[in-house]
Design a protein around this motif. Structure first.
Motif, short mmCIF file in Angstrom:
data_model
loop_
_atom_site.label_atom_id
_atom_site.label_comp_id
_atom_site.label_asym_id
_atom_site.label_seq_id
_atom_site.Cartn_x
_atom_site.Cartn_y
_atom_site.Cartn_z
N GLY A 119 0.80 -1.22 0.00
CA GLY A 119 0.00 0.00 0.00
C GLY A 119 0.84 1.27 0.00
O GLY A 119 0.43 2.28 -0.58
N PHE A 120 2.01 1.24 0.63
CA PHE A 120 2.81 2.46 0.73
C PHE A 120 3.20 2.99 -0.64
O PHE A 120 3.30 4.19 -0.85
CB PHE A 120 4.06 2.20 1.58
N LEU A 121 3.46 2.07 -1.57
CA LEU A 121 3.91 2.49 -2.90
C LEU A 121 2.76 3.02 -3.77
O LEU A 121 2.98 3.79 -4.69
CB LEU A 121 4.62 1.33 -3.61
N VAL A 171 1.27 8.77 2.90
CA VAL A 171 1.63 7.72 3.86
C VAL A 171 1.76 8.37 5.24
O VAL A 171 2.53 9.32 5.42
CB VAL A 171 2.96 7.05 3.46
N LEU A 172 0.96 7.89 6.18
CA LEU A 172 1.01 8.43 7.54
C LEU A 172 1.81 7.50 8.44
O LEU A 172 1.56 6.29 8.48
CB LEU A 172 -0.41 8.56 8.12
N LEU A 173 2.77 8.06 9.16
CA LEU A 173 3.54 7.29 10.14
C LEU A 173 3.23 7.85 11.52
O LEU A 173 3.01 9.05 11.67
CB LEU A 173 5.04 7.43 9.87
N GLY A 174 3.25 6.99 12.52
CA GLY A 174 3.03 7.52 13.86
C GLY A 174 3.01 6.41 14.89
O GLY A 174 2.65 5.28 14.58
N ILE A 175 3.41 6.76 16.12
CA ILE A 175 3.34 5.78 17.19
C ILE A 175 1.87 5.63 17.62
O ILE A 175 1.00 6.35 17.10
CB ILE A 175 4.25 6.20 18.39
N SER A 176 1.62 4.71 18.50
CA SER A 176 0.25 4.42 18.92
C SER A 176 -0.45 5.66 19.50
O SER A 176 0.14 6.39 20.28
CB SER A 176 0.28 3.31 19.97
#
Lengths: 277, 277
Positions: free
Chosen positions: B142-144, B149-154
């Motif tokens: 999915g990232f590609l 693209v969302l990144l994050g800790i919990s």
């Protein structure tokens, strides 16, 4: 700058600009062939920034559509537009004035008041997480906790509809119906007034399922997209809906917004979007 | 009928009523202490139905807020409200008139034109299904394919933010960051301009994670909610964001709508909501 025939619309807000955007878009969709360019300017909180945007709007001969709730900023926009003969729309102010008169209260003039991180907001976030967690029948416990349970065979918009309703604060769980699969016993414990059976037209399903197979790089004419298979699934779904006595909606010519509005109005569940704290 | 102090607002539309609802709510949130009752009447397509609602509105001394795009219905509402001295707002008509003048085209007068089952609509449905499919790092492919693209800790609102952006036609994949877990190699192949690193304040995370544990019926003071654990995760995330050179947003005091507006404006990705066909 755009060409002469382009109509420029500037959306200006001291918050996200969602209200002005939606209003602008609702008007624009009435002119599907017009060449309209929208520029969005959210989070405008200072008069200098506002004035520089309005100067650009003047150069573009733009229609200004704003929802500035700060009275000073609102006044700045009004003065500039009037003195520069710029057409502008300020749809919120007259409604706020009327509410001010009737309530005998002053508006809080708080930009982004729609986006307060209050209980309603966090309930909405929980509803969205709930819908993702209990999408596609992943965990039958969800059916008992849900405000709305959506049932439907493949390609009846269960997932997007769940997400749309979740964004309106409803806890939604959905279950894909497959004639060969067991119906989780929890479904029979749910109040039928909370259940919605989604259905569609056989031809619409055939075409959408063929398209899906093509997207997956597969042969479009698989068992999945065959009309007799679809008929079997539709009969299975109808039988279940009859047994449950639930609301049935044919989604083939409806957007998720339309289906959601029918669900909310028919089930007569609380209009959670308007919950006042 | 409501008590004397209640302010009644009638939302009337020949379609879903989403535009009028949002506008009404934006005005109402400026009066958090006022006693306001909203009644929604979507899908009004006949003048008899419309008149019976307006008669009810008169009995309730309601404020009428409508977005009737059919000219005959719009005229019926106007005539009734004016002759019965009912306060009404029709925010769409003046914008439509201005667009009519500038485009030299006639409005299509099609209720629900915002909800056409056109290419933009089906792309939105696909975006929502995409976001559910690629939520929580479920499939690194999915990232590609994602627009964002969302990144994050919990507990940095990855899931609800993904769903909100998806509803605006963006294909979003998200990845939970855990110091002990491997970062999928695909992340390094994504254009950093499409990546957003979500972060938050340690105290906010502590409180929200403790609450989450309580919801799960567990001891709130687990490793998950401890400040030194949170600090470790925040450092891990910051290091990754630095290496990627991506946009970083602290979500601790922001609603998902606000964060989404920042993302769309900063990444300068196409405003998909305004795509004209």
């Amino acid at each position: 700058m755009s060409s002469n025939s382009t109509i420029n619309v500037y959306i200006i807000s001291d918050s996200v600009g969602g209200t002005a955007s939606q209003l602008g878009q609702a008007a624009m969709t009435q002119f599907p062939d017009a060449d309209i360019k929208v520029s969005a300017y959210p989070f405008i909180r200072g008069s200098d920034t506002l004035l520089s945007i309005l100067e650009k709007a003047e150069m573009d001969n733009a229609i200004v559509l704003h929802t500035l709730v700060d009275k000073a900023l609102n006044e700045t926009a009004k003065t500039f537009c009037q003195s520069h003969e710029l057409i502008f729309f300020d749809p919120l102010s007259p409604i706020i004035s009327e509410l001010e008169k009737r309530s005998e209260m002053a508006p809080i003039q708080k930009p982004g008041a729609l986006h307060l991180l209050d209980e309603t907001y966090f309930n909405r976030i929980k509803a969205i997480e709930f819908a993702v967690k209990f999408d596609d029948g992943r965990d039958p416990k969800g059916f008992l906790e849900a405000d709305i349970v959506l049932l439907g065979i493949s390609r009846t918009s269960k997932t997007p509809l769940s997400m749309f309703l979740a964004n309106q604060n409803y806890k939604v769980a959905n279950l894909p119906l497959i004639p060969e699969a067991h119906i989780p016993e929890q479904i029979w414990e749910v109040d039928p007034k909370k259940i919605v059976g989604l259905t569609s037209d056989r031809e619409a399903l055939n075409s959408i399922r063929r398209e899906r197979m093509i997207t997956y790089g597969m042969n479009p004419d698989t068992e999945y997209s065959k009309l007799d298979r679809i008929d079997k699934e539709l009969v299975f779904a109808k039988d279940l809906y009859d047994k449950l006595g639930c609301l049935v909606i044919n989604v083939s010519k409806k957007s998720i917004e339309e289906t959601a509005a029918i669900i909310i109005n028919t089930l007569q569940i609380e209009h959670k979007k308007f919950e006042q704290n």
